[in-house]
Design a protein around this motif. Structure first.
Motif, PDB file in Angstrom:
ATOM      1  N   VAL A   1       6.765  23.214   2.537  1.00 14.87           N
ATOM      2  CA  VAL A   1       5.429  23.810   2.252  1.00 14.87           C
ATOM      3  C   VAL A   1       5.239  24.392   0.940  1.00 14.87           C
ATOM      4  N   GLU A   2       4.168  23.911   0.129  1.00  9.14           N
ATOM      5  CA  GLU A   2       3.829  24.424  -1.397  1.00  9.14           C
ATOM      6  C   GLU A   2       2.428  24.616  -1.301  1.00  9.14           C
ATOM      7  N   ASP A   3       1.908  25.136  -2.529  1.00 10.13           N
ATOM      8  CA  ASP A   3       0.510  25.484  -2.511  1.00 10.13           C
ATOM      9  C   ASP A   3      -0.264  24.293  -2.958  1.00 10.13           C
ATOM     10  N   GLU A   4      -1.275  23.993  -2.356  1.00 16.03           N
ATOM     11  CA  GLU A   4      -2.130  22.917  -2.663  1.00 16.03           C
ATOM     12  C   GLU A   4      -1.255  21.638  -2.734  1.00 16.03           C
ATOM     13  N   PRO A   5      -0.536  21.285  -1.607  1.00 22.15           N
ATOM     14  CA  PRO A   5       0.063  19.906  -1.520  1.00 22.15           C
ATOM     15  C   PRO A   5      -0.652  18.926  -1.242  1.00 22.15           C
ATOM     16  N   THR A   6      -0.221  17.511  -1.434  1.00 26.32           N
ATOM     17  CA  THR A   6      -0.912  16.404  -1.090  1.00 26.32           C
ATOM     18  C   THR A   6       0.185  15.935   0.076  1.00 26.32           C
ATOM     19  N   ALA A   7      -0.395  15.057   0.803  1.00 27.58           N
ATOM     20  CA  ALA A   7       0.680  14.326   1.705  1.00 27.58           C
ATOM     21  C   ALA A   7       1.670  13.436   1.085  1.00 27.58           C
ATOM     22  N   MET A   8       1.444  13.032  -0.043  1.00 27.51           N
ATOM     23  CA  MET A   8       2.265  12.045  -0.951  1.00 27.51           C
ATOM     24  C   MET A   8       3.527  13.109  -1.580  1.00 27.51           C
ATOM     25  N   THR A   9       3.014  14.191  -2.161  1.00 28.34           N
ATOM     26  CA  THR A   9       4.151  15.039  -2.874  1.00 28.34           C
ATOM     27  C   THR A   9       4.891  15.694  -1.697  1.00 28.34           C
ATOM     28  N   CYS A  10       4.326  16.072  -0.466  1.00 27.97           N
ATOM     29  CA  CYS A  10       5.385  16.392   0.690  1.00 27.97           C
ATOM     30  C   CYS A  10       6.332  15.281   1.029  1.00 27.97           C
ATOM     31  N   TRP A  11       5.636  14.109   1.175  1.00 26.18           N
ATOM     32  CA  TRP A  11       6.500  12.875   1.710  1.00 26.18           C
ATOM     33  C   TRP A  11       7.701  12.620   0.814  1.00 26.18           C
ATOM     34  N   ASN A  12       7.207  12.918  -0.547  1.00 21.81           N
ATOM     35  CA  ASN A  12       8.392  12.559  -1.535  1.00 21.81           C
ATOM     36  C   ASN A  12       9.441  13.747  -1.605  1.00 21.81           C
ATOM     37  N   ARG A  13       9.095  14.933  -1.182  1.00 17.43           N
ATOM     38  CA  ARG A  13       9.935  15.944  -1.326  1.00 17.43           C
ATOM     39  C   ARG A  13      11.034  15.985  -0.092  1.00 17.43           C
ATOM     40  N   ILE A  14      10.347  15.452   0.815  1.00 14.66           N
ATOM     41  CA  ILE A  14      11.324  15.266   2.270  1.00 14.66           C
ATOM     42  C   ILE A  14      12.368  14.158   1.754  1.00 14.66           C
ATOM     43  N   ARG A  15      11.680  13.038   1.269  1.00 22.42           N
ATOM     44  CA  ARG A  15      12.697  11.879   0.851  1.00 22.42           C
ATOM     45  C   ARG A  15      13.979  12.521  -0.066  1.00 22.42           C
ATOM     46  N   ASP A  16      13.381  13.256  -1.084  1.00 21.88           N
ATOM     47  CA  ASP A  16      14.469  13.838  -1.961  1.00 21.88           C
ATOM     48  C   ASP A  16      15.295  14.906  -1.238  1.00 21.88           C
ATOM     49  N   ILE A  17      15.070  15.597  -0.280  1.00 23.34           N
ATOM     50  CA  ILE A  17      15.980  16.424   0.474  1.00 23.34           C
ATOM     51  C   ILE A  17      16.845  15.485   1.150  1.00 23.34           C
ATOM     52  N   PHE A  18      16.676  14.378   1.824  1.00 27.14           N
ATOM     53  CA  PHE A  18      17.422  13.511   2.445  1.00 27.14           C
ATOM     54  C   PHE A  18      18.181  12.522   1.686  1.00 27.14           C
ATOM     55  N   LEU A  19      17.732  12.297   0.482  1.00 22.94           N
ATOM     56  CA  LEU A  19      18.341  11.264  -0.326  1.00 22.94           C
ATOM     57  C   LEU A  19      18.961  11.666  -1.509  1.00 22.94           C
ATOM     58  N   ASP A  20      18.926  13.281  -1.595  1.00 20.41           N
ATOM     59  CA  ASP A  20      19.617  13.558  -2.876  1.00 20.41           C
ATOM     60  C   ASP A  20      20.955  13.430  -2.745  1.00 20.41           C
ATOM     61  N   ASN A  21      21.705  13.154  -3.939  1.00 18.79           N
ATOM     62  CA  ASN A  21      23.155  13.122  -4.128  1.00 18.79           C
ATOM     63  C   ASN A  21      23.617  11.832  -3.390  1.00 18.79           C
ATOM     64  N   GLN A  22      22.912  10.652  -3.526  1.00 15.91           N
ATOM     65  CA  GLN A  22      23.222   9.612  -2.603  1.00 15.91           C
ATOM     66  C   GLN A  22      24.635   9.113  -2.461  1.00 15.91           C
ATOM     67  N   HIS A  23      25.292   9.159  -3.792  1.00 11.32           N
ATOM     68  CA  HIS A  23      26.706   8.649  -3.747  1.00 11.32           C
ATOM     69  C   HIS A  23      27.885   9.522  -2.922  1.00 11.32           C
ATOM     70  N   SER A  24      27.431  10.827  -2.933  1.00  9.84           N
ATOM     71  CA  SER A  24      28.175  11.877  -2.445  1.00  9.84           C
ATOM     72  C   SER A  24      28.025  11.934  -0.814  1.00  9.84           C
ATOM     73  N   ARG A  25      26.631  11.489  -0.453  1.00  9.39           N
ATOM     74  CA  ARG A  25      26.488  11.223   0.973  1.00  9.39           C
ATOM     75  C   ARG A  25      26.918   9.982   1.594  1.00  9.39           C
TER      76      ARG A  25
END
Length: 239
Positions: A98-122
């Motif tokens: 959740v952030e101020d004045e988000p769009t669906a796309m920015t929220c979608w991308n933030r979720i993607r980054d959370i789950f796909l961050d540090n791909q090699h380590s994961r």
């Protein structure tokens, strides 16, 4: 006369009364449902013509809103898609997106980054778990197979896809001794069966074991009852 603009511009996304009827999994920070959640969510947005609100089209997509009416309509639809996202994630994940004045796309991308961050380590961590997953640690064949498939899906999601052949070989290599026979049958087939068929073979074997156990238990109970009856008769006769 009815308002032609409003009656002709009704969007199918606005008819969705409960997103959880369509996206039936809840995504959390500590679960492995991201690939499934993405598949269900993107399919739902496609069917309601709002995919471009979360994923930028590679080719020419819907034209950008120009008039004030079109801009308001776009914002309303975007807020609807954003609300779908919020409604299908857990509170712990919601607090991170959740952030101020988000769009669906920015929220979608933030979720993607959370789950796909540090791909090699994961990928390394998931690979180790995948290679060491064994049936002995699970209560049933189905639970064992589901875990392997989930790990394979997660590896694919971080750019390290697992082939169906490797998935079947790992499935067989982790079997307990009780399933040695069906494991050998799968491994020595001229053509290695696909994962879903190997899973079916194992569940049938498990059902066979359960039937044998039930028959054995029934026979043991019958024998015990007969012994008790015999002992009772002997006691009565001695009196």
């Amino acid at each position: 006369m009815p308002n032609t603009k409003s009656s002709s511009s009704f969007h199918p996304a606005l008819a969705v009364s409960n997103i959880k009827n369509h996206v039936t999994v809840e995504l959390g920070m500590d679960n492995d449902k991201y690939p499934l959640w993405v598949a269900l969510f993107t399919n739902h947005t496609k069917s309601n013509r709002v995919l471009h609100h979360i994923i930028k089209p590679k080719s020419s997509g819907p034209k950008s809103p120009v008039t004030d009416y079109e801009k308001d309509s776009w914002k309303f639809l975007d807020a609807t898609v954003l609300q779908w996202i919020y409604a299908t994630v857990t509170n712990d994940l919601l607090e991170n997106i959740v952030e101020d004045e988000p769009t669906a796309m920015t929220c979608w991308n933030r979720i993607r980054d959370i789950f796909l961050d540090n791909q090699h380590s994961r990928a390394i961590t998931l690979e180790q778990e995948f290679s060491h997953t064994a049936m002995a640690n699970f209560p049933s064949v189905l639970a064992y197979c589901q875990r392997l498939k989930s790990l394979a899906d997660q590896l694919k999601n971080v750019g390290s896809p697992v082939t169906d052949t490797r998935l079947v070989l790992q499935l067989v290599s982790g079997l307990t001794d009780a399933y040695h026979g069906v494991g050998t049958l799968i491994r020595q087939s001229n053509y290695l069966p696909p994962f879903y068929r190997a899973r079916s073979m194992l569940t049938l074997e498990e059902a066979g074991f359960a039937k044998i156990d039930a028959t054995t238990s029934s026979s043991s109970a019958l024998y015990a009852k007969s012994s008790d009856d015999g002992n009772s008769s002997s006691v009565s006769a001695s009196k």
